[in-house]
Design an enzyme around this catalytic site. Structure first.
Site, PDB file in Angstrom:
ATOM      1  CB  CYS A  44       2.873  35.469  -0.097  1.00  0.00           C
ATOM      2  SG  CYS A  44       3.367  35.845  -1.862  1.00  0.00           S
TER       3      CYS A  44
ATOM      4  CG  ASN B 151       1.529  23.595 -11.264  1.00  0.00           C
ATOM      5  OD1 ASN B 151       2.418  22.775 -11.638  1.00  0.00           O
ATOM      6  ND2 ASN B 151       1.477  24.102 -10.300  1.00  0.00           N
TER       7      ASN B 151
ATOM      8  CB  SER C 288      -8.560  19.104 -12.007  1.00  0.00           C
ATOM      9  OG  SER C 288      -9.302  19.782 -10.843  1.00  0.00           O
ATOM     10  CB  ALA C 289     -13.802  19.875 -13.233  1.00  0.00           C
TER      11      ALA C 289
ATOM     12  CD  GLN D  88      -2.168  24.027 -14.715  1.00  0.00           C
ATOM     13  OE1 GLN D  88      -2.692  24.658 -15.525  1.00  0.00           O
ATOM     14  NE2 GLN D  88      -2.236  24.306 -13.458  1.00  0.00           N
TER      15      GLN D  88
ATOM     16  CB  ALA E  63      -5.776  17.250 -10.305  1.00  0.00           C
TER      17      ALA E  63
HETATM   18  C1  LIG Z   1      -0.361  20.246 -12.440  1.00  0.00           C
HETATM   19  C2  LIG Z   1      -1.419  20.061 -11.207  1.00  0.00           C
HETATM   20  N1  LIG Z   1      -1.807  18.897 -10.559  1.00  0.00           N
HETATM   21  C3  LIG Z   1      -2.668  19.004  -9.591  1.00  0.00           C
HETATM   22  C4  LIG Z   1      -3.321  20.175  -9.284  1.00  0.00           C
HETATM   23  C5  LIG Z   1      -4.430  19.809  -7.999  1.00  0.00           C
HETATM   24  O1  LIG Z   1      -5.736  19.926  -8.671  1.00  0.00           O
HETATM   25  P1  LIG Z   1      -7.000  20.290  -7.766  1.00  0.00           P
HETATM   26  O2  LIG Z   1      -6.882  21.575  -7.475  1.00  0.00           O
HETATM   27  O3  LIG Z   1      -8.190  19.522  -8.480  1.00  0.00           O
HETATM   28  O4  LIG Z   1      -6.960  19.432  -6.416  1.00  0.00           O
HETATM   29  C6  LIG Z   1      -3.081  21.273  -9.934  1.00  0.00           C
HETATM   30  C7  LIG Z   1      -3.803  22.543  -9.526  1.00  0.00           C
HETATM   31  O5  LIG Z   1      -4.225  22.924  -8.544  1.00  0.00           O
HETATM   32  C8  LIG Z   1      -2.304  21.234 -11.026  1.00  0.00           C
HETATM   33  O6  LIG Z   1      -1.777  22.547 -11.532  1.00  0.00           O
END
Ligand SMILES: Cc1ncc(COP(=O)(O)O)c(C=O)c1O
Ligand SMILES: Cc1ncc(COP(=O)(O)O)c(C=O)c1O
Lengths: 399, 123, 399, 123
Positions: free
Chosen positions: A330, A157, A205-206, A185, A77
């Site tokens: 952190c 997220n 995203s997978a 998400q 993503a």
């Molecule tokens: C809302 C959101 N966008 C983008 C990402 C990025 O996705 P990826 O981990 O597949 O690069 C995440 C998670 O990391 C996410 O929670």
């Protein structure tokens, strides 16, 4: 206290690969399997691999109610967000150079917007209310004549709150503005429909839904063709929008994960909502705890709680029997409070004393009960060690 | 967070912090830091014959803060009030294996100790 | 004739994942494994995943004689090439806006260069001799005062010929020009040493050497910091050069694959050279065949042969018991001859009648012998069907 | 290369092309196309009583070319030379299930047939 196998409650960070998904992935890796390059059209093994890739594309398209030719494979993503924003901005800058997004977006959107600002685009960052909800009204106020794109995430997220996607989509359609949704998400967790939502671009995203890390997709509305300026050139794969050898096992895993999620979404969502209520009911018994984000409009499994009277780093360490995320990044020298919680109006100290509990497919009632027990014990213990609330501290809590 | 790899001593004191709590009755209380800034430390001293007979701490802060406050409270017991400067923050940092950027919290602990000591001397 | 299980001779397109690699990948996928997000520093499972990622980084660094902090994970060599070229061009354009590369590079480099030309960079495309070798002399003639970057591949993916990397590297170092090497086809097959080769940037991929598809790396010389303008923003992973959740199983697979390759390189290279000679000795018996590219300076397992007197599409179809690549990109309507073979001076017709045989870890003498038998039988059959060489055809062959 | 999914008929004729080869002695040869352009087709006709008694083809080209030339050579046998236009390339394309962009190769086959026929008529 053993920290060997903490209770995993960080499904929003990533999920394990479902055994059923791992099985189909393993079919596409080794010598006995479908390992050839899906671009090797000159032989049957290559065409077999291509077949698996296209089946997976249909599976992903189906979950979004899209057509397979509107799905572009990416490495996740983060790349999808980058491709959506930069690809649209660079290809369609004639439409205008103004972008609307929100302060509570993922860094993949925010950092990309910062980059676009460097290139001369102008970005409006919406600030949600204390409930974290981005509404169509907020977006409506920000859209201008030169607005090119609106980018709003579906489920946040960190706090799990959902945005008014359908209303925002309708508004963007009316105002002839492109609409990108980061659905990393929500895909597989909430119903998605790119038509009903009037979405032009959607990132998924997978690995948030029991598929493998390192693969994602971007939905791109419309006919085949160079609809976006690519980020990655080299051979013109994916209708010229994303070059590179397709990772069969990865996209096949994503397809299977999306198909499973679609089937199980309803029952799983009910089950997780139940677990989340059980968790919150247990934790709120402590007193001096705050639920971050709107209590109703949220993804099923995500709960973000601020704990008064305990310091964040100690809280996290005290909870090391739990694998959870904290409200602060952190890094070695600084403990920066979550920019999302701060955008909601939490002060630094309370933001740092926040924990994101995220439940998923393998979470059980027993996990939740044990979690409540651990949290209760440790928060009470740390509060017991702390000085009484002074006037100074009381001021902190009055957030 | 390789940085969250706390030393054995910090872990032990964080888990079972000796001399935690509060003393009732005739005590002096030293304090330093602010919760709003992430660290607050308080020491209660009960005095007898110019010595610290009993010492207890309360702390709001990271595991290092709690461990350090516990260590200091324990070490303070039995000491002559006139014995100044027995706490060397750098030495304590070594004992607890603190990362350098955490020295700040030891200074808060030291301030609270000073505050308690100077209040005790004023009695 | 069964085409169910053709003999796989397309290792240059991709390789199956080695069973030993698949095993470590599977350890990092499901619930029982190291599945957490390597960026989840707030809990032990996340730190365990990070540990595995960093071990893999050391394994990759070791093969290149680099330091682990010089290795940036990507989604494959295509992305690495893009990051290297665009990242260097955008970050260091003050050094100049001229780039030197060659006509026989992979599309990942060529298409990226075309994009940079659109942005105002100037690119010189070197043309090799008929042996396909890019020499330091060719590069020396092209370097100008405003040359920013030289990008030359180590082993050509179509003909297997190696470039004068060390000489070119020394030249670039002397002339203060950045040097990028696409080593997708040489990593794990030929010794690599970024110091001895004076390389500043090097692209590698896992799936050419029995690791998984969808993961690669870019070597970036120098100290930690933003040495390249990122392609993908979002959180600042990989020292700010490449954001996105790291795919633990993928990078762990790449690390293992690189470690295995390093161990077995010498013996395997000798074995494959032997097989390649056996194959060529068998095929040349046919007559009217041409070896493409320098016969000596080549990667062990790759043989590219032009067959006179047979048409390319029929040749490929006739050889469907073999999984091989052809000298033409088969797209639906056009059959474009390989631009690499054309750069070597082959005419269209002969380029289209070319086959790339690429051998690998699981190739056997029996495979090679069967291949020779099939090729001999089918080429003879097709030649038998064809009209005699006319004056017109004879002209063709006089290449 | 979903496009390389040749029809059963094309596969069959490509594997075992009927009427391939060359006729010796008193024959006319029609030809069309150039190898340099990817397609070359030749037909040999042996004539008897104004008919094509035997026909053979040679082809350099894609599987469709070979299949089509074989089919045409077979169909030509026994035909009256005066029977013109019996070959409809579009109909043959249907028979062989040719993708549309391959129609060009059928035109080469047709040209070679025409060339052979007109040479035969001129005898
Ligand atoms: C809302 C959101 N966008 C983008 C990402 C990025 O996705 P990826 O981990 O597949 O690069 C995440 C998670 O990391 C996410 O929670
Ligand atoms: C020389 C060369 N460069 C780049 C690539 C692209 O690598 P990837 O498939 O990992 O994107 C390949 C293979 O496809 C290659 O052979």
């Amino acid at each position: 206290m053993s920290t060997k196998n903490p209770i995993y409650m960080d499904y929003a960070a990533t999920t394990p690969v479902d055994d059923r998904v791992a099985r189909v992935m393993c079919e596409c890796m080794t010598r006995e399997g479908v390992f050839a390059n899906p671009a090797s059209s000159s032989h049957q093994p290559g065409r077999d691999a291509r077949g698996r890739v296209e089946t997976a594309r249909r599976q992903v398209a189906e979950l979004l109610n899209a057509s397979p030719t509107e799905i572009v494979w990416t490495s996740g993503a983060t790349e999808s967000d980058n491709l959506a924003l930069k690809g649209a901005a660079h290809r369609h800058s004639a439409r205008g150079r103004h972008i609307v997004t929100s302060r509570t977006e993922h860094k993949a959107v925010l950092d990309t917007c910062k980059q676009l600002e460097q290139e001369g685009f102008e970005v409006t960052y919406l600030v949600p209310g204390s409930d974290g909800v981005i509404t169509a009204e907020l977006v409506a106020e920000a859209i201008r004549d030169d607005t090119l794109l609106v980018s709003i995430m579906h489920v946040n997220n960190e706090i799990g709150v959902t945005a008014d996607i359908e209303d925002i989509g309708r508004l963007c359609r009316e105002r002839h503005v492109l609409f990108h949704v980061d659905a990393a998400q929500s895909a597989g967790k909430l119903p998605l429909d790119v038509d009903a939502m009037c979405v032009d671009l959607m990132s998924v995203s997978a690995h948030k839904i029991y598929g493998p890390k390192g693969v994602g997709a971007l939905y791109v509305r419309g006919q085949v063709g160079n609809r976006l300026e690519p980020l990655i050139h080299g051979g013109g794969h994916e209708w010229g929008m994303r070059s590179g050898t397709l990772a069969t096992h990865q996209v096949v895993g994503m397809g299977e994960a999306f198909a499973i999620a679609q089937q199980e979404m309803d029952t799983e969502s009910r089950r997780l909502t139940g677990l989340r209520h059980r968790l919150w009911d247990g934790i709120r018994g402590l007193g001096g705890v705050w639920l971050n984000g709107c209590p109703e409009r949220r993804a099923a499994g995500l709960l973000n709680v601020s704990f008064e009277g305990v310091e964040g780093e100690s809280l996290l360490f005290a909870l090391r029997e739990l694998a959870v995320s904290s409200g602060s990044a952190c890094t070695s020298a600084s403990r920066e409070a979550s920019y999302v919680l701060r955008a909601l109006g939490r002060d630094d100290q309370l933001a740092q004393s926040s924990i994101r509990f995220s439940l998923g497919r393998y979470s059980t009632e027993a996990d939740v009960d044990q979690c409540v027990e651990i949290v209760t014990r440790e928060v009470n213990r740390l509060r017991g060690l702390a000085p009484e609330a002074t006037a100074d501290a009381a001021r902190d809590w009055a957030v | 967070m390789e940085d969250l790899s706390y030393s054995a001593l910090v872990r032990e004191r964080f888990e079972k912090p000796g001399n935690a709590g509060r003393l009732l009755g005739d005590v002096v209380t030293g304090m330093a830091g602010e919760k709003a800034h992430g660290t607050r430390v308080e020491f209660d001293f009960r005095l007898r014959d110019g010595r610290v007979e009993r010492a207890r701490f309360r702390a709001y802060g990271c595991p290092h803060t709690i461990a350090a406050a516990s260590w200091v409270a324990e070490q303070a017991e039995g000491r002559d009030l006139e014995e100044q400067g027995w706490l060397d923050p750098h030495a304590l940092a070594d004992v607890l294996e603190l990362p350098e950027y955490k020295l700040g919290v030891l200074l808060v602990v030291e301030d609270a100790l000073r505050d308690a000591t100077s209040k005790a001397l004023r009695i």
